[in-house]
Design a protein around this motif. Structure first.
Motif, PDB file in Angstrom:
ATOM      1  N   ALA A 162      54.038  71.056 -59.663  1.00  0.00           N
ATOM      2  CA  ALA A 162      54.721  71.903 -58.684  1.00  0.00           C
ATOM      3  C   ALA A 162      56.230  71.695 -58.814  1.00  0.00           C
ATOM      4  CB  ALA A 162      54.250  71.554 -57.281  1.00  0.00           C
ATOM      5  N   PRO A 163      57.021  72.752 -59.023  1.00  0.00           N
ATOM      6  CA  PRO A 163      58.458  72.589 -59.292  1.00  0.00           C
ATOM      7  C   PRO A 163      59.217  71.838 -58.208  1.00  0.00           C
ATOM      8  CG  PRO A 163      57.750  74.817 -59.829  1.00  0.00           C
ATOM      9  CD  PRO A 163      56.598  74.164 -59.127  1.00  0.00           C
ATOM     10  N   GLU A 164      58.946  72.163 -56.936  1.00  0.00           N
ATOM     11  CA  GLU A 164      59.692  71.527 -55.849  1.00  0.00           C
ATOM     12  C   GLU A 164      59.410  70.035 -55.768  1.00  0.00           C
ATOM     13  OE1 GLU A 164      57.903  74.234 -55.527  1.00  0.00           O
ATOM     14  OE2 GLU A 164      59.408  75.794 -55.181  1.00  0.00           O
ATOM     15  N   ALA A 165      58.121  69.659 -55.953  1.00  0.00           N
ATOM     16  CA  ALA A 165      57.766  68.248 -55.907  1.00  0.00           C
ATOM     17  C   ALA A 165      58.354  67.499 -57.098  1.00  0.00           C
ATOM     18  CB  ALA A 165      56.249  68.088 -55.881  1.00  0.00           C
ATOM     19  N   ALA A 166      58.335  68.139 -58.261  1.00  0.00           N
ATOM     20  CA  ALA A 166      58.908  67.507 -59.448  1.00  0.00           C
ATOM     21  C   ALA A 166      60.401  67.267 -59.260  1.00  0.00           C
ATOM     22  CB  ALA A 166      58.666  68.384 -60.671  1.00  0.00           C
ATOM     23  N   ALA A 167      61.087  68.244 -58.660  1.00  0.00           N
ATOM     24  CA  ALA A 167      62.519  68.097 -58.410  1.00  0.00           C
ATOM     25  C   ALA A 167      62.789  66.972 -57.411  1.00  0.00           C
ATOM     26  CB  ALA A 167      63.092  69.417 -57.891  1.00  0.00           C
ATOM     27  N   ALA A 168      61.926  66.867 -56.383  1.00  0.00           N
ATOM     28  CA  ALA A 168      62.098  65.817 -55.382  1.00  0.00           C
ATOM     29  C   ALA A 168      61.928  64.431 -56.005  1.00  0.00           C
ATOM     30  CB  ALA A 168      61.093  66.013 -54.249  1.00  0.00           C
ATOM     31  N   ARG A 169      60.974  64.294 -56.917  1.00  0.00           N
ATOM     32  CA  ARG A 169      60.778  63.013 -57.592  1.00  0.00           C
ATOM     33  C   ARG A 169      61.995  62.658 -58.441  1.00  0.00           C
ATOM     34  NH1 ARG A 169      55.947  65.258 -59.111  1.00  0.00           N
ATOM     35  NH2 ARG A 169      56.560  65.192 -61.321  1.00  0.00           N
ATOM     36  N   GLU A 170      62.567  63.657 -59.096  1.00  0.00           N
ATOM     37  CA  GLU A 170      63.741  63.413 -59.932  1.00  0.00           C
ATOM     38  C   GLU A 170      64.945  62.971 -59.101  1.00  0.00           C
ATOM     39  OE1 GLU A 170      64.104  63.403 -63.242  1.00  0.00           O
ATOM     40  OE2 GLU A 170      61.934  63.686 -63.394  1.00  0.00           O
ATOM     41  N   ARG A 171      65.086  63.560 -57.907  1.00  0.00           N
ATOM     42  CA  ARG A 171      66.232  63.221 -57.050  1.00  0.00           C
ATOM     43  C   ARG A 171      66.101  61.842 -56.417  1.00  0.00           C
ATOM     44  NH1 ARG A 171      65.363  68.549 -55.123  1.00  0.00           N
ATOM     45  NH2 ARG A 171      64.397  67.683 -53.243  1.00  0.00           N
ATOM     46  N   SER A 172      64.869  61.408 -56.192  1.00  0.00           N
ATOM     47  CA  SER A 172      64.647  60.170 -55.461  1.00  0.00           C
ATOM     48  C   SER A 172      65.052  58.949 -56.291  1.00  0.00           C
ATOM     49  CB  SER A 172      63.169  60.051 -55.068  1.00  0.00           C
ATOM     50  OG  SER A 172      62.921  58.818 -54.444  1.00  0.00           O
ATOM     51  N   THR A 173      65.644  57.989 -55.611  1.00  0.00           N
ATOM     52  CA  THR A 173      65.981  56.718 -56.263  1.00  0.00           C
ATOM     53  C   THR A 173      64.794  55.756 -56.243  1.00  0.00           C
ATOM     54  OG1 THR A 173      66.849  55.862 -54.172  1.00  0.00           O
ATOM     55  CG2 THR A 173      68.418  56.929 -55.672  1.00  0.00           C
ATOM     56  N   GLU A 174      63.802  56.076 -55.430  1.00  0.00           N
ATOM     57  CA  GLU A 174      62.609  55.245 -55.295  1.00  0.00           C
ATOM     58  C   GLU A 174      61.536  55.758 -56.245  1.00  0.00           C
ATOM     59  OE1 GLU A 174      61.077  52.230 -54.506  1.00  0.00           O
ATOM     60  OE2 GLU A 174      61.721  52.530 -52.437  1.00  0.00           O
ATOM     61  N   LYS A 175      61.262  55.036 -57.302  1.00  0.00           N
ATOM     62  CA  LYS A 175      60.226  55.413 -58.245  1.00  0.00           C
ATOM     63  C   LYS A 175      58.921  54.706 -57.883  1.00  0.00           C
ATOM     64  CE  LYS A 175      63.130  57.926 -60.526  1.00  0.00           C
ATOM     65  NZ  LYS A 175      63.067  59.414 -60.442  1.00  0.00           N
ATOM     66  N   GLY A 176      57.821  55.261 -58.376  1.00  0.00           N
ATOM     67  CA  GLY A 176      56.525  54.707 -58.048  1.00  0.00           C
ATOM     68  C   GLY A 176      56.409  53.230 -58.389  1.00  0.00           C
ATOM     69  N   SER A 177      56.055  52.411 -57.385  1.00  0.00           N
ATOM     70  CA  SER A 177      55.839  50.974 -57.598  1.00  0.00           C
ATOM     71  C   SER A 177      54.985  50.446 -56.459  1.00  0.00           C
ATOM     72  CB  SER A 177      57.168  50.211 -57.652  1.00  0.00           C
ATOM     73  OG  SER A 177      57.805  50.223 -56.393  1.00  0.00           O
ATOM     74  N   PHE A 178      54.181  49.448 -56.721  1.00  0.00           N
ATOM     75  CA  PHE A 178      53.309  48.905 -55.688  1.00  0.00           C
ATOM     76  C   PHE A 178      54.069  48.219 -54.547  1.00  0.00           C
ATOM     77  CE2 PHE A 178      50.300  48.752 -59.431  1.00  0.00           C
ATOM     78  CZ  PHE A 178      49.569  49.861 -59.021  1.00  0.00           C
ATOM     79  N   PRO A 179      55.129  47.448 -54.817  1.00  0.00           N
ATOM     80  CA  PRO A 179      55.841  46.829 -53.693  1.00  0.00           C
ATOM     81  C   PRO A 179      56.359  47.843 -52.678  1.00  0.00           C
ATOM     82  CG  PRO A 179      56.489  45.794 -55.756  1.00  0.00           C
ATOM     83  CD  PRO A 179      55.661  46.990 -56.123  1.00  0.00           C
ATOM     84  N   ALA A 180      56.719  49.045 -53.153  1.00  0.00           N
ATOM     85  CA  ALA A 180      57.320  50.044 -52.259  1.00  0.00           C
ATOM     86  C   ALA A 180      56.364  50.515 -51.172  1.00  0.00           C
ATOM     87  CB  ALA A 180      57.814  51.239 -53.074  1.00  0.00           C
ATOM     88  N   ILE A 181      55.058  50.526 -51.445  1.00  0.00           N
ATOM     89  CA  ILE A 181      54.116  51.018 -50.430  1.00  0.00           C
ATOM     90  C   ILE A 181      53.689  49.917 -49.457  1.00  0.00           C
ATOM     91  CG2 ILE A 181      53.269  52.865 -51.919  1.00  0.00           C
ATOM     92  CD1 ILE A 181      50.774  51.152 -52.449  1.00  0.00           C
ATOM     93  N   PHE A 182      54.267  48.719 -49.622  1.00  0.00           N
ATOM     94  CA  PHE A 182      54.008  47.631 -48.690  1.00  0.00           C
ATOM     95  C   PHE A 182      55.259  47.251 -47.898  1.00  0.00           C
ATOM     96  CE2 PHE A 182      50.502  47.181 -51.663  1.00  0.00           C
ATOM     97  CZ  PHE A 182      49.437  46.914 -50.816  1.00  0.00           C
TER      98      PHE A 182
END
Length: 433
Positions: free
Chosen positions: A221-241
């Motif tokens: 989805a273009p909007e979600a892909a753009a939001a992921r690119e803008r975010s400084t928080e990338k997928g990681s396990f510590p982040a969800i805790f």
């Protein structure tokens, strides 16, 4: 920041349709609202999950033949399911992080190829130990497919229709289950048991064809892909805790554990129960499973509708109660009452599947876009890993209680799920951000 697209007046392939350009009611409004790209994503996720289901059920349906071929007891056969689900937790959690880092579609294709390759490898296993290894590796791909596919479609779906859209995706599990039951009936009718179980695993190569199509036709989805690119928080396990997500992750994992513990108890042991304790033939078992699977398919669709109408939490509460009641009734049908066994299979399949329909939308709505893959992949697949204890426990209890009596243990899972909802918010109608 919301990632929902603004109203558009175009219906081109470059953007999904929205409520400004499509009718907002009718039985298929949810499908029209996805737009051309969203519908292709839906087809890819639907096909991937159906084939995921097909590859998973090759094992439970072949369990009796495998036990005879390798000389296994109930605990050893139950271990097949446990290693699959534990490995799926690792693979699913990793696939969630991968989806946040490299995109939903790429991660989805990796999971499909993984479970296809190792399902085929299972058919060549010379020993019980080798088969356990191949099955655990198959679980790495099996674990990631649903979470990644559900997120891909959730990010195209409108808030109003997200529950039934993801419920429709979930219904593909019943489609794959039905295909596996049909293949089982045909294969075990034409081949001896010692060969048939291998042929069943070899048919697991089918998903490779889907990957070729997905590579050319499906996009994030273009909007979600753009939001992921803008975010400084990338997928990681510590982040969800961290912060408020800690509570969400703990209770969502507990919810997933309860629902999947109950479900996989039934999915793993009902075929064995029908053959070993009810004395049904291959064709007879296939006929009984037809009722169970038909109920499951309608349960997914109905549960998707109700999760939008009643809310995520009420839908899960309702079907946790009904699923537990159905397990207790199904496991206590007296000998000789095979017609009752046949008829009760429909509500059993309906209820234990309807509870799943809200998962895709609910878990997607609990996490922000940059961590959605990680959060959903971790909680859903942690549930698979811990829930895997349930089928193995049934295997141990089956030797003294009988398979039918041990199935009652699955009701405990649904009680855990109901309690877990006390720690989670309602998210119906939430915009993904």
């Amino acid at each position: 920041m919301s990632t929902s697209p603004p109203p558009r007046t175009t219906t081109s392939d470059s953007a999904p349709l929205t409520t400004a350009t499509v009718p907002d009611d009718g039985a298929l409004a949810w499908l029209r609202a996805l737009g051309p790209r969203g519908r292709r994503a839906f087809a890819g996720a639907f096909g991937g999950y159906a084939l995921d289901s097909y590859d998973y059920f090759t094992l439970p349906l072949s369990m009796v033949a495998l036990a005879a071929y390798f000389g296994l007891d109930s605990a050893q056969t139950g271990l097949f399911t446990t290693v699959t689900l534990v490995a799926s937790a690792i693979g699913g959690a990793a696939a969630g992080v991968l989806a946040d880092r490299i995109g939903r579609v790429r991660a989805l294709m990796i999971t499909v190829v993984t479970y296809a390759v190792f399902t085929v490898a299972c058919g060549f296993a010379p020993t019980y130990e080798t088969l356990l290894v191949f099955r655990s590796l198959q679980g790495l791909g099996f674990g990631g497919e649903w979470a990644v596919g559900a997120i891909l479609v959730a990010e195209y779906a409108s808030p109003k229709h997200r529950g039934r859209t993801l419920g429709a995706i979930q219904s593909s599990w019943a489609v794959g289950w039905g295909l596996a039951a049909l293949a089982y009936t045909l294969v075990f009718s034409f081949f001896g048991d010692d060969t048939a179980w291998r042929v069943m695993f070899w048919t697991g190569a089918l998903p490779a064809l889907l990957v070729v199509w997905m590579r050319r036709r499906v996009q994030d989805a273009p909007e979600a892909a753009a939001a992921r690119e803008r975010s400084t928080e990338k997928g990681s396990f510590p982040a969800i805790f961290k912060g408020p997500l800690l509570r969400t992750t703990l209770f969502a994992g507990l919810l997933s554990t309860g629902v999947q513990g109950g479900y996989y108890t039934l999915a793993t042991w009902v075929p064995t129960y029908l053959k070993s304790e009810r004395g049904l033939s291959v064709v007879g078992t296939g006929g009984y499973l037809t009722f169970l699977i038909s109920g499951a398919f309608l349960g997914y669709l109905t549960g998707g509708y109700l999760t939008d109408r009643l809310g995520r939490r009420r839908n899960i509460w309702l079907f946790a109660l009904l699923s537990a009641a159905c397990i207790l009734a199904y496991a206590n049908i007296p000998g000789g009452a095979d017609t009752v066994l046949l008829v009760l299979g429909f509500p059993l399949g309906f209820c234990m599947s309807a509870i799943f329909s809200g998962f895709g939308s609910y878990l997607s709505e609990l996490y922000p876009t940059a961590l959605r893959g990680t959060g959903q992949g971790f909680t859903y697949n942690t549930g698979r890993a811990v829930g895997a204890v349930f089928p193995t426990t049934v295997g141990f209890l089956a030797d003294s209680w009988g398979v039918g009596g041990a199935l009652v243990f699955g009701a405990v899972g649904y009680a855990i799920a109901a309690l877990a909802l006390l720690g989670l918010p309602e998210t119906r109608g939430k915009e993904l951000e």
